[in-house]
Scaffold this motif. Structure first.
Motif, PDB file in Angstrom:
ATOM      1  N   SER A  46     -57.911  22.938 -31.859  1.00 25.00           N
ATOM      2  CA  SER A  46     -57.546  21.802 -32.702  1.00 25.00           C
ATOM      3  C   SER A  46     -56.267  21.139 -32.220  1.00 25.00           C
ATOM      4  O   SER A  46     -56.163  19.904 -32.199  1.00 25.00           O
ATOM      5  CB  SER A  46     -57.385  22.260 -34.162  1.00 25.00           C
ATOM      6  N   ARG A  47     -55.283  21.941 -31.807  1.00 27.42           N
ATOM      7  CA  ARG A  47     -54.035  21.375 -31.297  1.00 27.42           C
ATOM      8  C   ARG A  47     -54.274  20.582 -30.013  1.00 27.42           C
ATOM      9  O   ARG A  47     -53.617  19.580 -29.754  1.00 27.42           O
ATOM     10  CB  ARG A  47     -53.015  22.492 -31.033  1.00 27.42           C
ATOM     11  N   THR A  48     -55.232  21.048 -29.214  1.00 23.56           N
ATOM     12  CA  THR A  48     -55.550  20.325 -27.986  1.00 23.56           C
ATOM     13  C   THR A  48     -56.167  18.965 -28.308  1.00 23.56           C
ATOM     14  O   THR A  48     -55.795  17.946 -27.709  1.00 23.56           O
ATOM     15  CB  THR A  48     -56.508  21.144 -27.114  1.00 23.56           C
ATOM     16  N   LEU A  49     -57.077  18.939 -29.246  1.00 25.45           N
ATOM     17  CA  LEU A  49     -57.655  17.661 -29.654  1.00 25.45           C
ATOM     18  C   LEU A  49     -56.581  16.731 -30.219  1.00 25.45           C
ATOM     19  O   LEU A  49     -56.556  15.524 -29.919  1.00 25.45           O
ATOM     20  CB  LEU A  49     -58.752  17.882 -30.699  1.00 25.45           C
ATOM     21  N   ASP A  50     -55.678  17.293 -31.030  1.00 24.06           N
ATOM     22  CA  ASP A  50     -54.588  16.491 -31.587  1.00 24.06           C
ATOM     23  C   ASP A  50     -53.738  15.880 -30.479  1.00 24.06           C
ATOM     24  O   ASP A  50     -53.362  14.705 -30.529  1.00 24.06           O
ATOM     25  CB  ASP A  50     -53.690  17.354 -32.480  1.00 24.06           C
ATOM     26  N   ALA A  51     -53.403  16.696 -29.488  1.00 23.88           N
ATOM     27  CA  ALA A  51     -52.544  16.230 -28.403  1.00 23.88           C
ATOM     28  C   ALA A  51     -53.191  15.080 -27.639  1.00 23.88           C
ATOM     29  O   ALA A  51     -52.536  14.093 -27.302  1.00 23.88           O
ATOM     30  CB  ALA A  51     -52.222  17.385 -27.452  1.00 23.88           C
ATOM     31  N   ILE A  52     -54.480  15.202 -27.378  1.00 21.16           N
ATOM     32  CA  ILE A  52     -55.178  14.168 -26.618  1.00 21.16           C
ATOM     33  C   ILE A  52     -55.330  12.889 -27.443  1.00 21.16           C
ATOM     34  O   ILE A  52     -55.194  11.772 -26.942  1.00 21.16           O
ATOM     35  CB  ILE A  52     -56.547  14.679 -26.153  1.00 21.16           C
ATOM     36  N   GLU A  53     -55.579  13.045 -28.730  1.00 17.87           N
ATOM     37  CA  GLU A  53     -55.822  11.886 -29.581  1.00 17.87           C
ATOM     38  C   GLU A  53     -54.549  11.159 -30.018  1.00 17.87           C
ATOM     39  O   GLU A  53     -54.540   9.927 -30.110  1.00 17.87           O
ATOM     40  CB  GLU A  53     -56.585  12.315 -30.840  1.00 17.87           C
ATOM     41  N   HIS A  54     -53.472  11.937 -30.287  1.00 22.65           N
ATOM     42  CA  HIS A  54     -52.337  11.339 -31.000  1.00 22.65           C
ATOM     43  C   HIS A  54     -50.984  11.427 -30.300  1.00 22.65           C
ATOM     44  O   HIS A  54     -50.073  10.670 -30.650  1.00 22.65           O
ATOM     45  CB  HIS A  54     -52.195  11.993 -32.380  1.00 22.65           C
ATOM     46  N   ASP A  55     -50.809  12.343 -29.362  1.00 23.79           N
ATOM     47  CA  ASP A  55     -49.475  12.595 -28.816  1.00 23.79           C
ATOM     48  C   ASP A  55     -49.182  11.844 -27.523  1.00 23.79           C
ATOM     49  O   ASP A  55     -48.182  12.102 -26.869  1.00 23.79           O
ATOM     50  CB  ASP A  55     -49.279  14.096 -28.565  1.00 23.79           C
ATOM     51  N   LEU A  56     -50.067  10.949 -27.157  1.00 24.11           N
ATOM     52  CA  LEU A  56     -49.929  10.234 -25.897  1.00 24.11           C
ATOM     53  C   LEU A  56     -48.587   9.526 -25.727  1.00 24.11           C
ATOM     54  O   LEU A  56     -47.920   9.720 -24.716  1.00 24.11           O
ATOM     55  CB  LEU A  56     -51.079   9.245 -25.739  1.00 24.11           C
TER      56      LEU A  56
ATOM     57  N   TRP B 189     -64.491  16.637 -30.753  1.00 30.68           N
ATOM     58  CA  TRP B 189     -64.693  17.188 -29.416  1.00 30.68           C
ATOM     59  C   TRP B 189     -65.690  16.350 -28.629  1.00 30.68           C
ATOM     60  O   TRP B 189     -65.455  16.024 -27.459  1.00 30.68           O
ATOM     61  CB  TRP B 189     -65.173  18.627 -29.537  1.00 30.68           C
ATOM     62  N   LEU B 190     -66.801  15.991 -29.245  1.00 34.34           N
ATOM     63  CA  LEU B 190     -67.822  15.229 -28.544  1.00 34.34           C
ATOM     64  C   LEU B 190     -67.291  13.890 -28.038  1.00 34.34           C
ATOM     65  O   LEU B 190     -67.588  13.473 -26.916  1.00 34.34           O
ATOM     66  CB  LEU B 190     -69.021  14.991 -29.455  1.00 34.34           C
ATOM     67  N   ALA B 191     -66.501  13.222 -28.876  1.00 35.05           N
ATOM     68  CA  ALA B 191     -65.964  11.920 -28.474  1.00 35.05           C
ATOM     69  C   ALA B 191     -65.054  12.056 -27.257  1.00 35.05           C
ATOM     70  O   ALA B 191     -65.135  11.263 -26.308  1.00 35.05           O
ATOM     71  CB  ALA B 191     -65.208  11.289 -29.632  1.00 35.05           C
ATOM     72  N   LEU B 192     -64.191  13.069 -27.256  1.00 36.76           N
ATOM     73  CA  LEU B 192     -63.277  13.267 -26.136  1.00 36.76           C
ATOM     74  C   LEU B 192     -64.010  13.816 -24.917  1.00 36.76           C
ATOM     75  O   LEU B 192     -63.670  13.490 -23.776  1.00 36.76           O
ATOM     76  CB  LEU B 192     -62.145  14.202 -26.549  1.00 36.76           C
TER      77      LEU B 192
ATOM     78  N   VAL C 113     -69.808  27.207 -33.780  1.00 39.88           N
ATOM     79  CA  VAL C 113     -68.625  28.031 -34.055  1.00 39.88           C
ATOM     80  C   VAL C 113     -67.486  27.228 -34.672  1.00 39.88           C
ATOM     81  O   VAL C 113     -66.381  27.746 -34.817  1.00 39.88           O
ATOM     82  CB  VAL C 113     -68.124  28.722 -32.764  1.00 39.88           C
ATOM     83  N   MET C 114     -67.740  25.971 -35.049  1.00 40.68           N
ATOM     84  CA  MET C 114     -66.699  25.157 -35.667  1.00 40.68           C
ATOM     85  C   MET C 114     -67.322  24.206 -36.669  1.00 40.68           C
ATOM     86  O   MET C 114     -68.548  24.005 -36.687  1.00 40.68           O
ATOM     87  CB  MET C 114     -65.908  24.387 -34.607  1.00 40.68           C
ATOM     88  N   ASP C 115     -66.467  23.615 -37.510  1.00 34.11           N
ATOM     89  CA  ASP C 115     -66.979  22.688 -38.515  1.00 34.11           C
ATOM     90  C   ASP C 115     -67.415  21.380 -37.856  1.00 34.11           C
ATOM     91  O   ASP C 115     -67.009  21.052 -36.731  1.00 34.11           O
ATOM     92  CB  ASP C 115     -65.917  22.419 -39.583  1.00 34.11           C
ATOM     93  N   ALA C 116     -68.226  20.621 -38.593  1.00 39.35           N
ATOM     94  CA  ALA C 116     -68.854  19.427 -38.031  1.00 39.35           C
ATOM     95  C   ALA C 116     -67.845  18.363 -37.642  1.00 39.35           C
ATOM     96  O   ALA C 116     -67.991  17.707 -36.602  1.00 39.35           O
ATOM     97  CB  ALA C 116     -69.849  18.850 -39.037  1.00 39.35           C
ATOM     98  N   SER C 117     -66.794  18.164 -38.435  1.00 46.56           N
ATOM     99  CA  SER C 117     -65.816  17.117 -38.124  1.00 46.56           C
ATOM    100  C   SER C 117     -65.041  17.427 -36.846  1.00 46.56           C
ATOM    101  O   SER C 117     -64.793  16.538 -36.021  1.00 46.56           O
ATOM    102  CB  SER C 117     -64.850  16.925 -39.292  1.00 46.56           C
ATOM    103  N   THR C 118     -64.674  18.696 -36.658  1.00 43.91           N
ATOM    104  CA  THR C 118     -63.977  19.082 -35.429  1.00 43.91           C
ATOM    105  C   THR C 118     -64.882  18.916 -34.222  1.00 43.91           C
ATOM    106  O   THR C 118     -64.459  18.443 -33.163  1.00 43.91           O
ATOM    107  CB  THR C 118     -63.482  20.539 -35.518  1.00 43.91           C
ATOM    108  N   TYR C 119     -66.143  19.268 -34.391  1.00 40.08           N
ATOM    109  CA  TYR C 119     -67.077  19.145 -33.278  1.00 40.08           C
ATOM    110  C   TYR C 119     -67.295  17.685 -32.892  1.00 40.08           C
ATOM    111  O   TYR C 119     -67.419  17.364 -31.707  1.00 40.08           O
ATOM    112  CB  TYR C 119     -68.411  19.793 -33.629  1.00 40.08           C
ATOM    113  N   GLN C 120     -67.325  16.793 -33.859  1.00 37.79           N
ATOM    114  CA  GLN C 120     -67.491  15.373 -33.544  1.00 37.79           C
ATOM    115  C   GLN C 120     -66.277  14.833 -32.784  1.00 37.79           C
ATOM    116  O   GLN C 120     -66.412  13.998 -31.889  1.00 37.79           O
ATOM    117  CB  GLN C 120     -67.708  14.580 -34.836  1.00 37.79           C
TER     118      GLN C 120
END
Length: 366
Positions: free
Chosen positions: A233-243, A145-148, A136-143
């Motif tokens: 996507s915003r959740t992934l952004d927050a975890i990856e970059h907004d720390l 997600w998998l890392a997190l 249900v999402m593009d490959a880059s977004t899914y990758q």
């Protein structure tokens, strides 16, 4: 939790952010980090711990009656002990406590109906047609997600069938816990304990939503579910970059540095997730599309009532409603109430001066 609240609980949760579990003494000041080159890895930000007093109180008054307001924030450092002498003094005099506004869901359903409804609620949490997240999402977004997911959730195959909206909330919750932050630092519980000790009644501030046919509500959710990739996507952004910035906000609250808190950026992750809910077709059917406006109406009415009845009252509101030029206190100011910010924040958008909590109860202890 009633089963139909599974559809909404993530949207009603307080905003959250990430922090590292490293601890420093509570007296340590929070400094703004200098820019670093993009190819240099950032160190995990330091989280305040120990006994903290938090921010000062806002004062709303009219005709000699006062409501003292504590601005809340989520998340907060997970290893703090909040002790506010100012709040203790106010509660010793207060006649009423107004907690943060919230939704009160009511459904016309019996005990056995709840049992049969629960599987349907969990079914609504899953992607339609048995699809998995990678479908249900593009490959880059899914990758991403998998890392997190590997870092914070681990090998959980079941979550791969959840809707992105619910998967994002679970990832965020796990990440917060892993990084040493709590939902509210125990503040709400401490306020409730102090109020009970002083015999001050708490008046819930609730926007009531009645769902007469919960089964139909679940069907409506499945038929007109939210578009949740923006929230994901915003959740992934927050975890990856907004720390760094989000941790600094938590520290600024704990140390009472409101000027720093106002200047620190928010990820707006929660806004994206709430919008995903309130803009969906099912939300309109259930009367949930105007939640923010309705909750504002309910809180303002409760605050005006408290100011009319009591010499002194105490309230809690999310910090953004106190700092925003269009927040709840700004609305009261426009209606003729005097609004004063705590000391050190005289130029706040909703402020009219510098508030100092009453000293009459200075000898009171808890």
């Amino acid at each position: 939790m009633r089963p139909w609240t599974v559809l909404l609980c993530f949207a009603l949760a307080a905003p959250a952010a990430l922090a590292a579990p490293t601890q420093v003494p509570p007296s340590a000041a929070t400094a703004t980090a200098a820019p670093v080159p993009a190819d240099v890895p950032l160190l995990a930000p330091v989280v305040v711990s120990g006994v903290v007093s938090g921010p000062g109180l806002w004062k709303v008054s009219k005709d000699g009656h006062v409501v003292w307001v504590l601005g809340t924030l989520s998340p907060l450092p997970g290893h703090i002990q909040w002790e506010s002498r100012e709040v203790e003094q106010v509660l010793a005099q207060a006649r009423q406590v107004l907690p943060e506004p919230r939704i009160k869901l009511k459904a016309d359903i019996g005990f056995f109906g709840k049992l049969f409804l629960l599987p349907s609620a969990y079914g609504a949490r899953k992607n339609p047609d048995g699809k998995t997240l990678d479908q249900v999402m593009d490959a880059s977004t899914y990758q991403r997600w998998l890392a997190l997911k590997r870092k914070y959730i681990g090998d959980d195959r079941g979550i791969e069938r959840w809707r992105p909206l619910f998967a994002a909330q679970e990832l965020y919750r796990k990440a917060l816990k892993a990084n040493g932050l709590s939902n509210d630092g125990g503040v709400s519980g401490a306020v409730a304990a102090l109020a009970k000790q002083d015999g001050v009644p708490e008046t819930p501030v609730e926007y009531r939503v009645e769902i007469k046919h919960p089964g139909d509500a679940l069907k409506a959710f499945k038929a007109a579910a939210p578009s949740d990739m923006e929230c994901f996507s915003r959740t992934l952004d927050a975890i990856e970059h907004d720390l760094p910035a989000m941790t600094a906000r938590a520290n600024a609250w704990a140390t009472g540095d409101l000027a720093a808190l106002r200047g620190l950026p928010d990820s707006h992750r929660r806004d994206a997730c709430v919008t995903a809910i309130t803009s969906a077709g099912f939300a309109h059917q259930l009367g949930l599309d105007d939640i923010p406006a309705q909750m504002e109406v309910v809180w303002l009415a409760a605050a005006r009532d408290a100011l009319a009845k009591n010499d002194t009252s105490f309230a809690m509101l999310p910090m953004e409603e106190l700092l925003s030029p269009s927040g709840y206190l700004a609305r009261l100011k426009a209606q003729g109430y005097a609004v004063e910010a705590p000391q050190g924040l005289d130029d706040a958008p909703a402020a009219a001066g510098s508030a100092v909590a009453p000293a009459a109860a200075a000898s009171t202890t808890h």
